[in-house]
Design a protein around this motif. Structure first.
Motif, mmCIF file in Angstrom:
data_model
loop_
_atom_site.group_PDB
_atom_site.id
_atom_site.type_symbol
_atom_site.label_atom_id
_atom_site.label_comp_id
_atom_site.label_asym_id
_atom_site.label_seq_id
_atom_site.Cartn_x
_atom_site.Cartn_y
_atom_site.Cartn_z
ATOM 1 N N THR A 133 0.827 -1.196 0.000
ATOM 2 C CA THR A 133 0.000 0.000 0.000
ATOM 3 C C THR A 133 0.868 1.255 0.000
ATOM 4 O OG1 THR A 133 -0.072 0.060 2.400
ATOM 5 C CG2 THR A 133 -1.816 -1.177 1.297
ATOM 6 N N GLY A 134 2.088 1.108 0.455
ATOM 7 C CA GLY A 134 3.016 2.229 0.420
ATOM 8 C C GLY A 134 2.836 3.236 1.532
ATOM 9 N N ASP A 135 1.704 3.173 2.230
ATOM 10 C CA ASP A 135 1.496 4.149 3.301
ATOM 11 C C ASP A 135 1.949 3.562 4.646
ATOM 12 O OD1 ASP A 135 -0.498 2.420 4.085
ATOM 13 O OD2 ASP A 135 -2.148 3.668 3.373
ATOM 14 N N LEU A 136 1.472 4.142 5.731
ATOM 15 C CA LEU A 136 1.966 3.710 7.045
ATOM 16 C C LEU A 136 1.436 2.332 7.461
ATOM 17 C CD1 LEU A 136 1.860 7.090 8.959
ATOM 18 C CD2 LEU A 136 3.891 5.773 8.392
ATOM 19 N N SER A 137 0.432 1.838 6.735
ATOM 20 C CA SER A 137 -0.037 0.484 7.049
ATOM 21 C C SER A 137 0.990 -0.535 6.575
ATOM 22 C CB SER A 137 -1.374 0.223 6.361
ATOM 23 O OG SER A 137 -1.187 0.226 4.953
ATOM 24 N N ASP A 138 1.878 -0.084 5.743
ATOM 25 C CA ASP A 138 2.801 -0.976 5.055
ATOM 26 C C ASP A 138 4.171 -1.038 5.728
ATOM 27 O OD1 ASP A 138 3.278 -2.765 3.101
ATOM 28 O OD2 ASP A 138 3.445 -1.341 1.456
ATOM 29 N N LEU A 139 4.239 -0.677 6.996
ATOM 30 C CA LEU A 139 5.520 -0.760 7.714
ATOM 31 C C LEU A 139 6.074 -2.173 7.562
ATOM 32 C CD1 LEU A 139 4.710 1.058 11.089
ATOM 33 C CD2 LEU A 139 6.184 1.902 9.255
ATOM 34 N N SER A 140 7.312 -2.286 7.141
ATOM 35 C CA SER A 140 7.912 -3.601 6.943
ATOM 36 C C SER A 140 8.427 -4.149 8.269
ATOM 37 C CB SER A 140 9.075 -3.485 5.959
ATOM 38 O OG SER A 140 10.129 -2.765 6.572
ATOM 39 N N ALA A 141 8.862 -5.411 8.235
ATOM 40 C CA ALA A 141 9.426 -6.024 9.442
ATOM 41 C C ALA A 141 10.601 -5.196 9.948
ATOM 42 C CB ALA A 141 9.874 -7.440 9.139
ATOM 43 N N ALA A 142 11.470 -4.823 9.026
ATOM 44 C CA ALA A 142 12.655 -4.065 9.423
ATOM 45 C C ALA A 142 12.256 -2.722 10.027
ATOM 46 C CB ALA A 142 13.556 -3.851 8.211
ATOM 47 N N GLN A 143 11.289 -2.074 9.410
ATOM 48 C CA GLN A 143 10.841 -0.770 9.929
ATOM 49 C C GLN A 143 10.228 -0.915 11.312
ATOM 50 O OE1 GLN A 143 8.317 0.424 6.601
ATOM 51 N NE2 GLN A 143 9.640 2.197 6.257
ATOM 52 N N LEU A 144 9.400 -1.947 11.463
ATOM 53 C CA LEU A 144 8.738 -2.149 12.750
ATOM 54 C C LEU A 144 9.764 -2.392 13.854
ATOM 55 C CD1 LEU A 144 5.841 -2.180 13.761
ATOM 56 C CD2 LEU A 144 5.786 -4.649 13.456
ATOM 57 N N GLN A 145 10.796 -3.148 13.516
ATOM 58 C CA GLN A 145 11.833 -3.411 14.515
ATOM 59 C C GLN A 145 12.645 -2.168 14.831
ATOM 60 O OE1 GLN A 145 13.260 -6.745 12.447
ATOM 61 N NE2 GLN A 145 11.875 -8.123 13.546
ATOM 62 N N GLN A 146 12.910 -1.360 13.800
ATOM 63 C CA GLN A 146 13.634 -0.110 14.048
ATOM 64 C C GLN A 146 12.797 0.827 14.917
ATOM 65 O OE1 GLN A 146 14.576 0.290 9.674
ATOM 66 N NE2 GLN A 146 16.224 1.532 10.505
ATOM 67 N N VAL A 147 11.515 0.885 14.616
ATOM 68 C CA VAL A 147 10.622 1.743 15.395
ATOM 69 C C VAL A 147 10.580 1.270 16.848
ATOM 70 C CG1 VAL A 147 8.193 2.360 15.757
ATOM 71 C CG2 VAL A 147 9.177 2.508 13.475
ATOM 72 N N ASP A 148 10.478 -0.044 17.020
ATOM 73 C CA ASP A 148 10.411 -0.616 18.364
ATOM 74 C C ASP A 148 11.687 -0.307 19.153
ATOM 75 O OD1 ASP A 148 8.921 -2.251 20.264
ATOM 76 O OD2 ASP A 148 10.528 -3.720 20.002
ATOM 77 N N ALA A 149 12.829 -0.448 18.480
ATOM 78 C CA ALA A 149 14.112 -0.164 19.143
ATOM 79 C C ALA A 149 14.206 1.313 19.495
ATOM 80 C CB ALA A 149 15.264 -0.572 18.222
ATOM 81 N N LEU A 150 13.804 2.161 18.547
ATOM 82 C CA LEU A 150 13.860 3.605 18.793
ATOM 83 C C LEU A 150 12.921 3.987 19.933
ATOM 84 C CD1 LEU A 150 14.883 6.414 17.965
ATOM 85 C CD2 LEU A 150 13.050 6.510 16.268
ATOM 86 N N GLN A 151 11.768 3.329 19.965
ATOM 87 C CA GLN A 151 10.814 3.620 21.036
ATOM 88 C C GLN A 151 11.419 3.302 22.404
ATOM 89 O OE1 GLN A 151 7.355 1.116 21.171
ATOM 90 N NE2 GLN A 151 6.189 2.557 22.404
ATOM 91 N N LYS A 152 12.041 2.139 22.510
ATOM 92 C CA LYS A 152 12.638 1.751 23.789
ATOM 93 C C LYS A 152 13.732 2.733 24.193
ATOM 94 C CE LYS A 152 11.642 -3.125 23.159
ATOM 95 N NZ LYS A 152 12.149 -4.326 22.477
#
Lengths: 275, 413
Positions: A133-152
């Motif tokens: 979809t290309g939008d924010l619903s389309d966060l990839s595995a790598a992106q989700l993990q980066q976001v999670d790490a950044l959040q922590k």
């Protein structure tokens, strides 16, 4: 798109020279944020897949606008740190959600998850079939993990700054302050001398607060930039739309509410007077 | 085909949406231990950890999806605490295929799986996930290997969940070796009891090797007694799925499109659990939902010494024969199940698995994951499924940590 003044940077230079208030700067800044929001919204609708690279300059410009805000804030903070910590240009609604004179950095992830969630519910079936979809619903595995790490990491830093703020706030009752307060209560000093002693006692406290504010603002800006770096330009546009819309609308709702409350108080007073 | 699935899914989505609001918040609250003193019989129950600990949260999501030889290496740096597990996690979805390619003779039946574990909307990460393909090593009884999958959702602090992550599979392996001809139920019950003892011995001050982690409660008693974790463990053999469960994480099998729960959540108001607690002399008090002694919103857990014997660590074990119609197994913490029904989860997962056979979507010019052979694409399918389920949980306002494991059970893919 026109680049006519007042732009925050132009205004920043101007205002500092003219000894203007941060409040004026903030109002100009909001006007520009509103314009950016319009640009972002139309870009999100117009740009097709082939043209995604064209979004980068827009994203960069919007992020720079946030940078200008913090540059200005830092300048004005050197003049009056206390005003920066209880900003009169914010509504009481915004005040209630402030963390050290601004938005709470970890909020950036809730914003991301909320916007991403809204887009995901809308396009779940496409995603299930492996479509992009290309939008924010389309966060990839790598992106989700980066976001999670950044959040922590962000939460950890946020807690560190909060701890430092606590230490700083506790110094309000240190020996020198208590001693001075007692001395002034007993009236041993001449008024002029008293004031200079007060100023001298408060100066290091204010310096300490200024350091905390700088750390807090740095964390806010870093968090925003790092989130944007994780996202694709298209996703960044969607994220910045959500950020600007939330900021502008909360400000608007808060201002309206404050006006309503003020109105009620006035009416009430008039009624009392006439009674 | 795809269209049909869509329809089914839509309906499921709507159904579950109507159920959510109450259960979601209730379960969320369920994971928080309430802070009030409680005196039962002759023992004063310590107030649970106040949440104001100085130490920062540990990172817990680590998966060791590699062959036994390398397993020890990786575990060492995990214990040292210096390694960013995210980087490892990142490899998770990629590694199985690679490992299977390089050493096919060691792991002939390498499982395909995907795992996602995120902090989500919580400030603390208390979930932990363990995945150990072929964890039992060469075993004459299971030449094709047995695979271990565990999801642990901690409460009070994170160290019980992390200890489970680091130790449970080793304990199960030891028990299997010692078990001889005893049943799976017995083996798994013994394993859970041993795990519970290990956690308990940590908290009573006899610091064991499992206490290397620096968690926010700093493993101090009495707070440490008020820490526990759910555990849902699936051992997948070539012909069976053995699921052992304590608490409210859950395993769901997707068989021919139908969601079959392989574990039943241990809630204090489950009639049989309520009876058990009352017969042991305990009470279930409604305090923001049903809670054992008004404190813990689940009736079984690893740890939670102060709630014994009412909260027990004995698992319920289900043994399921695998069939040709099995599609996938989903293990997840309540961060998922609070907001996504079993049926919806299965629908989403099977859709991901089915549609990942070389899709050539018109809208995916910038696809960052290449889909190659069918074998590898199903790995991507599992990975996509776990990510999508996680994102769906977040989209539906899950306020908890979300951990999802999806295991592909299809044969000959």
């Amino acid at each position: 798109m026109s680049t006519s003044p007042p732009q925050s940077l132009t205004y920043l230079t101007h205002a500092i020279n003219e000894g203007d208030t941060f409040e004026r700067f903030f109002e100009c800044w909001l006007v520009e944020q509103n314009k950016h929001l319009d640009e972002l919204v139309s870009a999100s609708k117009e740009v097709d897949a082939a043209d995604r690279g064209a979004l980068r300059p827009l994203v960069k410009r919007v992020v720079q606008h946030y940078e200008h805000y913090y540059v200005a804030k830092a300048r004005w903070a050197t003049a009056d740190i206390l005003a920066m910590l209880s900003p009169s240009w914010r509504s009481s609604l915004e005040d209630a959600f402030l963390w050290i004179g601004g938005w709470r950095p970890s909020m950036a992830f809730h914003l991301l998850y909320s916007k991403s969630g809204l887009q995901l519910e809308a396009r779940l079936h496409e995603l299930m079939q492996g479509l992009r979809t290309g939008d924010l619903s389309d966060l990839s595995a790598a992106q989700l993990q980066q976001v999670d790490a950044l959040q922590k990491e962000t939460i950890r830093k946020e807690q560190e700054v909060t701890e430092k703020q606590a230490e700083q706030q506790e110094t309000v009752a240190d020996t020198s302050m208590v001693e001075l307060a007692l001395a002034m209560t007993e009236g041993v000093d001449a008024p002029d001398e008293g004031q200079s002693r007060v100023d001298a006692a408060l100066a290091p406290k204010q310096d300490g607060l200024a350091v905390i504010l700088r750390m807090a603002d740095q964390l806010r800006l870093d968090t925003l930039k790092k989130v944007i770096d994780i996202l694709t330009p298209t996703q960044a546009v969607h994220y910045l739309i959500a950020a600007a819309a939330l900021h502008l609308r909360i400000h608007e709702w808060g201002k309206k509410r404050d006006a309503r409350v003020a109105q009620n108080v006035t009416t009430h007073n008039i009624e009392e007077d006439s009674a | 085909m795809a269209g049909m699935c869509c329809e089914v899914n839509l309906a499921e989505t709507e159904t579950s949406a109507t159920v959510q609001p109450s259960s979601r918040s209730a379960r969320r609250r369920g994971m928080e231990i309430h802070q009030f003193k409680f005196v039962h019989s002759d023992s004063a129950v310590a107030p649970p950890h106040s949440g104001s600990g100085k130490r920062k949260r540990q990172k817990f999501d680590a998966v060791v999806p590699v062959l036994p030889l390398r397993e020890s290496e990786i575990r060492r740096d995990q214990l040292s605490g210096e390694v960013e597990p995210e980087a490892k996690q990142l490899r998770v979805s990629v590694q199985p295929a690679a490992a299977a390619e390089t050493k096919p003779e060691v792991a002939p039946d390498y499982p395909k799986f995907g795992m996602t574990s995120v902090c989500g909307r919580r400030r603390d990460m208390e979930d932990a996930v363990a995945i150990h393909p072929s964890f039992s090593g060469p075993n004459p009884n299971f030449p094709d290997g047995m695979h271990f999958f565990g999801v642990y959702d901690g409460h009070g602090c994170s160290h019980v969940a992390t200890t489970c992550r680091d130790r449970m599979h080793e304990i199960v392996k030891e028990e299997l070796e010692a078990a001889g001809s005893s049943s799976w139920e017995r083996t798994m019950c013994e394993s859970f009891l041993k795990m519970d003892k290990e956690v308990g011995s940590c908290s009573s001050g006899r610091v064991g090797s499992c206490c290397a982690s620096a968690c926010r409660c700093e493993l101090q008693t009495p707070q440490c007694d008020a820490v526990g974790s759910t555990a849902v463990v699936a051992v997948v053999t070539p012909d069976k799925i053995i699921v052992s469960n304590c608490g409210d994480s859950r395993a769901v099998l997707c068989r021919n499109g139908v969601a079959i729960p392989l574990s039943v959540d241990h809630k204090p108001d489950r009639p049989d659990e309520l009876n058990r607690i009352q017969e042991a002399g305990g009470r279930v008090i409604f305090w923001d939902g049903p809670r054992v002694l008004g404190v813990l919103a689940m009736s079984r857990a690893i740890g939670d010494n102060y709630l014994k014997p009412f909260v027990i660590s004995e698992p319920e074990v289900t043994i399921t024969e695998r069939t040709a119609e099995d599609e996938c197994l989903i293990l997840a913490s309540d961060g998922l199940w609070d907001v996504v029904s079993n049926e919806t989860a299965c629908g989403v997962a099977r859709m991901c698995l089915q549609s990942r056979k070389p899709p050539s979507p018109p809208r995916s010019p910038g696809s960052d994951m290449t889909v190659t052979a069918a074998g590898e694409s199903s790995d991507k399918g599992c990975s996509d499924a776990s990510i999508l389920l996680t994102k769906l949980a977040l989209a539906r306002h899950s306020t908890d940590n979300v951990s999802v494991v999806v295991v592909d059970l299809r044969r000959g893919c």
